[in-house]
Write a protein that holds these residues in place. Structure first.
Motif, PDB file in Angstrom:
ATOM      1  N   SER A   1     -12.361 -17.377  12.912  1.00 36.22           N
ATOM      2  CA  SER A   1     -11.552 -16.211  12.575  1.00 36.22           C
ATOM      3  C   SER A   1     -12.116 -15.523  11.338  1.00 36.22           C
ATOM      4  CB  SER A   1     -10.097 -16.608  12.332  1.00 36.22           C
ATOM      5  OG  SER A   1      -9.997 -17.476  11.228  1.00 36.22           O
ATOM      6  N   ILE A   2     -11.747 -14.281  11.196  1.00 38.59           N
ATOM      7  CA  ILE A   2     -12.143 -13.495  10.036  1.00 38.59           C
ATOM      8  C   ILE A   2     -10.884 -12.845   9.481  1.00 38.59           C
ATOM      9  CG2 ILE A   2     -13.437 -11.484   9.224  1.00 38.59           C
ATOM     10  CD1 ILE A   2     -15.471 -12.041  11.415  1.00 38.59           C
ATOM     11  N   ALA A   3     -10.731 -12.885   8.171  1.00 36.90           N
ATOM     12  CA  ALA A   3      -9.590 -12.239   7.523  1.00 36.90           C
ATOM     13  C   ALA A   3     -10.100 -11.394   6.369  1.00 36.90           C
ATOM     14  CB  ALA A   3      -8.600 -13.278   7.013  1.00 36.90           C
ATOM     15  N   VAL A   4      -9.444 -10.275   6.162  1.00 38.85           N
ATOM     16  CA  VAL A   4      -9.754  -9.414   5.029  1.00 38.85           C
ATOM     17  C   VAL A   4      -8.567  -9.461   4.076  1.00 38.85           C
ATOM     18  CG1 VAL A   4     -10.209  -7.042   4.281  1.00 38.85           C
ATOM     19  CG2 VAL A   4     -11.237  -7.901   6.387  1.00 38.85           C
ATOM     20  N   PHE A   5      -8.857  -9.766   2.818  1.00 36.78           N
ATOM     21  CA  PHE A   5      -7.830  -9.847   1.784  1.00 36.78           C
ATOM     22  C   PHE A   5      -8.087  -8.767   0.743  1.00 36.78           C
ATOM     23  CE2 PHE A   5      -8.013 -13.962   3.673  1.00 36.78           C
ATOM     24  CZ  PHE A   5      -6.741 -14.482   3.582  1.00 36.78           C
ATOM     25  N   ARG A   6      -7.046  -8.434   0.014  1.00 34.76           N
ATOM     26  CA  ARG A   6      -7.175  -7.469  -1.074  1.00 34.76           C
ATOM     27  C   ARG A   6      -6.425  -7.986  -2.289  1.00 34.76           C
ATOM     28  NH1 ARG A   6      -7.205  -1.198  -1.160  1.00 34.76           N
ATOM     29  NH2 ARG A   6      -6.831  -0.882  -3.363  1.00 34.76           N
ATOM     30  N   GLN A   7      -6.996  -7.732  -3.443  1.00 33.81           N
ATOM     31  CA  GLN A   7      -6.371  -8.110  -4.703  1.00 33.81           C
ATOM     32  C   GLN A   7      -6.202  -6.829  -5.515  1.00 33.81           C
ATOM     33  OE1 GLN A   7      -8.817 -10.530  -7.265  1.00 33.81           O
ATOM     34  NE2 GLN A   7      -7.036 -11.536  -8.160  1.00 33.81           N
ATOM     35  N   GLU A   8      -4.979  -6.487  -5.822  1.00 32.05           N
ATOM     36  CA  GLU A   8      -4.706  -5.225  -6.522  1.00 32.05           C
ATOM     37  C   GLU A   8      -5.323  -5.189  -7.916  1.00 32.05           C
ATOM     38  OE1 GLU A   8      -3.439  -2.553  -5.135  1.00 32.05           O
ATOM     39  OE2 GLU A   8      -3.150  -3.652  -3.262  1.00 32.05           O
ATOM     40  N   ASN A   9      -5.283  -6.324  -8.627  1.00 29.52           N
ATOM     41  CA  ASN A   9      -5.904  -6.403  -9.949  1.00 29.52           C
ATOM     42  C   ASN A   9      -6.257  -7.865 -10.217  1.00 29.52           C
ATOM     43  OD1 ASN A   9      -3.628  -7.728 -11.346  1.00 29.52           O
ATOM     44  ND2 ASN A   9      -2.591  -5.783 -10.926  1.00 29.52           N
ATOM     45  N   ALA A  10      -6.928  -8.131 -11.311  1.00 27.26           N
ATOM     46  CA  ALA A  10      -7.433  -9.476 -11.605  1.00 27.26           C
ATOM     47  C   ALA A  10      -6.320 -10.504 -11.765  1.00 27.26           C
ATOM     48  CB  ALA A  10      -8.291  -9.443 -12.857  1.00 27.26           C
ATOM     49  N   ASP A  11      -5.112 -10.076 -12.084  1.00 28.43           N
ATOM     50  CA  ASP A  11      -3.996 -11.007 -12.287  1.00 28.43           C
ATOM     51  C   ASP A  11      -3.127 -11.203 -11.055  1.00 28.43           C
ATOM     52  OD1 ASP A  11      -4.712 -11.398 -14.978  1.00 28.43           O
ATOM     53  OD2 ASP A  11      -3.640  -9.560 -15.540  1.00 28.43           O
ATOM     54  N   SER A  12      -3.329 -10.399 -10.029  1.00 25.06           N
ATOM     55  CA  SER A  12      -2.463 -10.486  -8.849  1.00 25.06           C
ATOM     56  C   SER A  12      -3.032 -11.457  -7.818  1.00 25.06           C
ATOM     57  CB  SER A  12      -2.267  -9.103  -8.223  1.00 25.06           C
ATOM     58  OG  SER A  12      -3.485  -8.615  -7.721  1.00 25.06           O
ATOM     59  N   ARG A  13      -2.168 -11.895  -6.934  1.00 26.42           N
ATOM     60  CA  ARG A  13      -2.590 -12.769  -5.837  1.00 26.42           C
ATOM     61  C   ARG A  13      -3.265 -11.936  -4.765  1.00 26.42           C
ATOM     62  NH1 ARG A  13       0.294 -17.864  -5.418  1.00 26.42           N
ATOM     63  NH2 ARG A  13      -0.231 -17.741  -3.228  1.00 26.42           N
ATOM     64  N   PHE A  14      -4.119 -12.592  -3.991  1.00 23.33           N
ATOM     65  CA  PHE A  14      -4.720 -11.908  -2.852  1.00 23.33           C
ATOM     66  C   PHE A  14      -3.657 -11.766  -1.771  1.00 23.33           C
ATOM     67  CE2 PHE A  14      -8.538 -13.435  -4.902  1.00 23.33           C
ATOM     68  CZ  PHE A  14      -9.455 -12.417  -4.653  1.00 23.33           C
ATOM     69  N   ARG A  15      -3.699 -10.674  -1.051  1.00 29.94           N
ATOM     70  CA  ARG A  15      -2.813 -10.496   0.104  1.00 29.94           C
ATOM     71  C   ARG A  15      -3.673 -10.175   1.318  1.00 29.94           C
ATOM     72  NH1 ARG A  15      -2.119  -5.345   1.627  1.00 29.94           N
ATOM     73  NH2 ARG A  15      -2.692  -3.735   0.154  1.00 29.94           N
ATOM     74  N   ILE A  16      -3.220 -10.627   2.467  1.00 24.64           N
ATOM     75  CA  ILE A  16      -3.996 -10.407   3.680  1.00 24.64           C
ATOM     76  C   ILE A  16      -3.812  -8.967   4.151  1.00 24.64           C
ATOM     77  CG2 ILE A  16      -2.198 -11.225   5.252  1.00 24.64           C
ATOM     78  CD1 ILE A  16      -4.552 -12.479   6.896  1.00 24.64           C
ATOM     79  N   VAL A  17      -4.929  -8.325   4.476  1.00 23.89           N
ATOM     80  CA  VAL A  17      -4.913  -6.960   4.989  1.00 23.89           C
ATOM     81  C   VAL A  17      -4.938  -6.991   6.511  1.00 23.89           C
ATOM     82  CG1 VAL A  17      -6.200  -4.784   5.099  1.00 23.89           C
ATOM     83  CG2 VAL A  17      -6.039  -6.039   2.936  1.00 23.89           C
ATOM     84  N   ASN A  18      -5.796  -7.842   7.061  1.00 25.48           N
ATOM     85  CA  ASN A  18      -5.891  -7.995   8.508  1.00 25.48           C
ATOM     86  C   ASN A  18      -6.548  -9.326   8.836  1.00 25.48           C
ATOM     87  OD1 ASN A  18      -5.656  -7.338  11.219  1.00 25.48           O
ATOM     88  ND2 ASN A  18      -6.464  -5.270  10.947  1.00 25.48           N
ATOM     89  N   HIS A  19      -6.347  -9.800  10.060  1.00 22.56           N
ATOM     90  CA  HIS A  19      -6.868 -11.090  10.503  1.00 22.56           C
ATOM     91  C   HIS A  19      -7.271 -10.964  11.964  1.00 22.56           C
ATOM     92  CE1 HIS A  19      -6.382 -15.182  12.227  1.00 22.56           C
ATOM     93  NE2 HIS A  19      -7.015 -15.499  11.118  1.00 22.56           N
ATOM     94  N   TRP A  20      -8.461 -11.458  12.288  1.00 24.52           N
ATOM     95  CA  TRP A  20      -8.943 -11.412  13.661  1.00 24.52           C
ATOM     96  C   TRP A  20      -9.354 -12.807  14.100  1.00 24.52           C
ATOM     97  CZ3 TRP A  20     -10.490  -8.156   9.769  1.00 24.52           C
ATOM     98  CH2 TRP A  20     -10.113  -6.822   9.895  1.00 24.52           C
ATOM     99  N   LYS A  21      -8.867 -13.237  15.246  1.00 18.53           N
ATOM    100  CA  LYS A  21      -9.249 -14.509  15.859  1.00 18.53           C
ATOM    101  C   LYS A  21     -10.486 -14.253  16.710  1.00 18.53           C
ATOM    102  CE  LYS A  21      -8.098 -18.795  16.918  1.00 18.53           C
ATOM    103  NZ  LYS A  21      -8.329 -19.835  15.979  1.00 18.53           N
ATOM    104  N   LEU A  22     -11.518 -15.046  16.521  1.00 19.25           N
ATOM    105  CA  LEU A  22     -12.747 -14.889  17.288  1.00 19.25           C
ATOM    106  C   LEU A  22     -12.711 -15.795  18.513  1.00 19.25           C
ATOM    107  CD1 LEU A  22     -15.292 -14.904  14.322  1.00 19.25           C
ATOM    108  CD2 LEU A  22     -14.228 -12.945  15.441  1.00 19.25           C
TER     109      LEU A  22
END
Length: 73
Positions: free
Chosen positions: A42-63
């Motif tokens: 699988s592949i997932a794309v995460f985003r972190q708003e700033n250096a102090d924030s947690r990563f959040r998932i943007v999208n996820h694809w099952k291969l």
């Protein structure tokens, strides 16, 4: 290692001066653990708003493996 999940942080292209030392280090580390194959399911794309924030998932694809017919079989 059951909890380990391979991840790759995308930071942009490395300039030539920095690329070779990084590749040398990665080759050394991966050869030290004997990694010759890596299964990716699988592949997932995460985003972190700033250096102090947690990563959040943007999208996820099952291969999935798609069967390819081989006329030489």
């Amino acid at each position: 290692m059951e909890d380990f999940r391979f991840h790759m942080t995308l930071t942009g292209r490395l300039d030539t001066e920095r690329r070779e030392p990084v590749l040398t280090m990665l080759r050394s580390r991966f050869s030290a653990i004997g990694l010759t194959m890596l299964a990716i399911d699988s592949i997932a794309v995460f985003r972190q708003e700033n250096a102090d924030s947690r990563f959040r998932i943007v999208n996820h694809w099952k291969l999935q493996i798609k069967a390819v017919s081989d006329p030489n079989r």
